[in-house]
Design an enzyme around this catalytic site. Structure first.
Site, short mmCIF file in Angstrom:
data_model
loop_
_atom_site.label_atom_id
_atom_site.label_comp_id
_atom_site.label_asym_id
_atom_site.label_seq_id
_atom_site.Cartn_x
_atom_site.Cartn_y
_atom_site.Cartn_z
N GLU A 34 0.84 -1.20 0.00
CA GLU A 34 0.00 0.00 0.00
C GLU A 34 0.87 1.24 0.00
OE1 GLU A 34 -2.40 2.82 -0.27
OE2 GLU A 34 -3.29 0.81 -0.36
N THR A 41 -9.84 3.90 -0.56
CA THR A 41 -10.78 5.00 -0.74
C THR A 41 -11.83 5.03 0.36
OG1 THR A 41 -10.50 5.01 -3.15
CG2 THR A 41 -12.54 5.96 -2.28
N LYS A 50 -17.38 10.23 4.45
CA LYS A 50 -18.65 10.69 3.87
C LYS A 50 -19.80 10.48 4.84
CE LYS A 50 -21.01 7.85 1.89
NZ LYS A 50 -21.05 7.51 0.48
N GLY A 115 3.65 -0.51 -5.55
CA GLY A 115 3.96 -1.78 -6.21
C GLY A 115 3.74 -1.74 -7.71
N ARG A 203 -25.14 17.01 -16.26
CA ARG A 203 -24.98 17.08 -17.71
C ARG A 203 -26.31 16.97 -18.46
NH1 ARG A 203 -21.09 12.66 -20.31
NH2 ARG A 203 -22.78 11.37 -19.47
N THR A 317 -17.74 -0.78 -1.71
CA THR A 317 -16.84 -1.46 -0.79
C THR A 317 -17.29 -2.87 -0.43
OG1 THR A 317 -15.95 0.58 0.15
CG2 THR A 317 -15.89 -1.36 1.56
N ARG A 325 -13.09 -12.11 -0.35
CA ARG A 325 -13.22 -13.26 0.56
C ARG A 325 -13.55 -14.54 -0.19
NH1 ARG A 325 -16.58 -9.95 5.21
NH2 ARG A 325 -14.73 -9.11 6.32
N VAL A 348 -27.21 2.04 -1.28
CA VAL A 348 -27.79 3.20 -0.61
C VAL A 348 -27.05 4.45 -1.06
CG1 VAL A 348 -27.93 4.41 1.61
CG2 VAL A 348 -28.77 2.07 1.42
N HIS A 445 -45.33 -1.06 13.27
CA HIS A 445 -45.96 0.26 13.23
C HIS A 445 -45.63 1.06 14.48
CE1 HIS A 445 -48.99 3.23 12.14
NE2 HIS A 445 -49.42 3.19 13.41
#
Length: 456
Positions: A34, A41, A50, A115, A203, A317, A325, A348, A445
């Site tokens: 890394e 991100t 965020k 890398g 746009r 993600t 995995r 979402v 409810h």
């Protein structure tokens, strides 16, 4: 002496870390390369910061829009943006510590450097001090993620991108967010809620055009209600820096927009152009996305790819984590047929209010199954949280069903709390639930989610 591993990941984001942790649990010798910060991100300039900003904006909305009608006479003498940033970064730092602890516990080597492939089994790493070292592996995962896209127009350098948004130390008075996707919509919502005069330039005719039409229409309605200035059919041709430091966005055939900060949020591109894929013979498409099969295999044996860099992938993600995995299960746990099914992935958008969706939109279902085989159910109401106030906010939902048994193939919602509703419904839809199954489930409810099981 060159160090050899069973498995190496280039990129320390969510996909790479998840895949290596799973491989290490099966006793494999692993390393992660890394160049910046662990978490990629998502942790550093994406999902995590965020969501913190979303929560900060949510608190501002509660104080400004809803508190008075709930009986709270709230006066905020000062909003300390720097405190919000300090708290956010402290949280991210704790995540970094957690990642380091887990990787160390699993005996995974963390190599801090950039890398680049030398050949199909060898990676050259340029370390922070400029020195280079080589490592080799039987299996190599490419998980380098993406970066923000900037258009090639005059003055584009005066704007910041989504990474730059998370580097802001103070709020601008006026901002123009350029883009029509979820990043642009989310950043616009945060800025507007925190008191910034916010312009959203798209746009075409509307933002989030790939969402179901009901969602798009409602989003546009709420943007206007909340004071975000939406500029449609606006493609920037130039950014001009004025004498007073302000920036003017010029769009062909549209009025100029003058602000203090321009934010590019017009998509992302894969970070694959400088990692030597050609040295390993790994194929990409014309945009730099890595070609893979359903098992995440590239065209080169022993080299794999997950996350935002794969062709026709889903840039989320949890998708990268799940794919990583499953890849390790297949490679190291004797599950040769294990792979990720990329269909029916719930998503979402942390807009204001949030959007949640899984499966096909109504137009997609009609295209796939024919209009005569599609039946749609809708619900429209005012979110109870806002219904007792003067600042009422719509909540709209839709079920898309197909066939005689009315199998639910799409579920869409926009409104208060929708972001926390979708996960469970996604399980049901993934299992093949029908409208009758929804009808036979007793509602909770009063909640917004009950609408999904009471539509007629």
């Amino acid at each position: 002496m060159t160090k050899h591993y069973d498995y190496i990941a280039i990129g320390g984001g969510s996909g790479g870390i998840a895949s290596l942790n799973r491989a290490a649990s099966y006793g494999k010798k692993c390393a992660i390369i890394e160049a910046k910060h662990l978490g990629g991100t998502c942790v550093n300039v994406g999902c995590v910061p965020k969501k913190v900003m979303f929560y900060g904006a949510h608190i501002a909305e509660a104080i400004n829009n809803y508190a008075p009608d709930y009986g709270f006479d709230v006066e905020v003498k000062k909003f300390d943006f720097s405190k919000l940033i300090e708290s956010r970064q402290a949280y991210i730092s704790r995540i970094h510590t957690s990642y380091n602890n887990v990787l160390a516990k699993n005996n995974i080597d963390v190599i801090n450097g950039f890398g680049k492939f030398v050949d199909a089994h060898t990676i050259e790493v340029t370390l922070a001090d400029g020195t280079k070292e080589q490592v080799t592996a039987d299996h190599i995962l490419i998980a380098t993620g993406g970066r923000p896209y900037r258009p090639n127009i005059k003055g584009q350098e005066y704007g910041i991108d989504s990474d730059g948004f998370f580097a802001l130390t103070e709020l601008p008075k006026r901002a123009a967010v350029i883009g029509a996707g979820y990043i642009a919509v989310e950043l616009s919502g945060v800025l507007n809620s925190l008191g910034v005069e916010t312009h959203l330039l798209v746009r075409r005719h509307a933002p989030m055009r790939n969402q179901d039409p009901l969602i798009v229409e409602t989003l546009v309605e709420v943007l206007a209600q909340d004071g975000i200035q939406l500029h449609t059919n606006s493609t920037p041709s130039e950014i001009v820096k004025n004498a007073d430091g302000s920036l003017t966005v010029r769009c062909d055939g549209q009025s100029d927009v003058t602000v203090d900060c321009v934010i590019w949020a017009a998509g992302r591109v894969p970070t694959t152009d400088k990692i030597g894929l050609e040295n390993a013979g790994v194929e990409t498409n014309e945009h730099g996305y890595v070609k893979v099969d359903k098992y995440q295999n590239t065209n080169v044996k022993g080299i794999y790819a997950v996350g935002d860099i794969i062709e026709n992938g889903i840039e989320l993600t949890p998708v990268a984590v799940a794919a990583g995995r499953r890849l390790s299960e297949r490679l190291f746990n004797n599950k040769p047929t294990e792979y990720l099914d990329y269909s029916l992935v719930p998503t979402v958008v942390f807009s204001h209010p949030p959007i949640g969706t899984v499966g096909l939109t109504e137009p997609q279902a009609i295209e796939q199954y024919g209009a005569e085989n599609v039946k749609v159910y809708k619900s429209s109401f005012t979110a109870m949280y806002t219904a007792v106030t003067q600042h009422r906010q719509p909540c709209k939902m839709k079920l898309v069903c197909v066939g005689k048994d009315e199998k639910v193939v799409g579920l869409h919602g926009i409104g208060f709390g929708v972001d926390e509703m979708i996960q469970g419904f996604a399980v049901a839809i993934k299992m093949g639930a029908t409208k009758a199954d929804f009808d036979n489930t007793v509602a909770i409810h009063p909640t917004g989610s009950e609408e999904f099981v009471t539509m007629r």
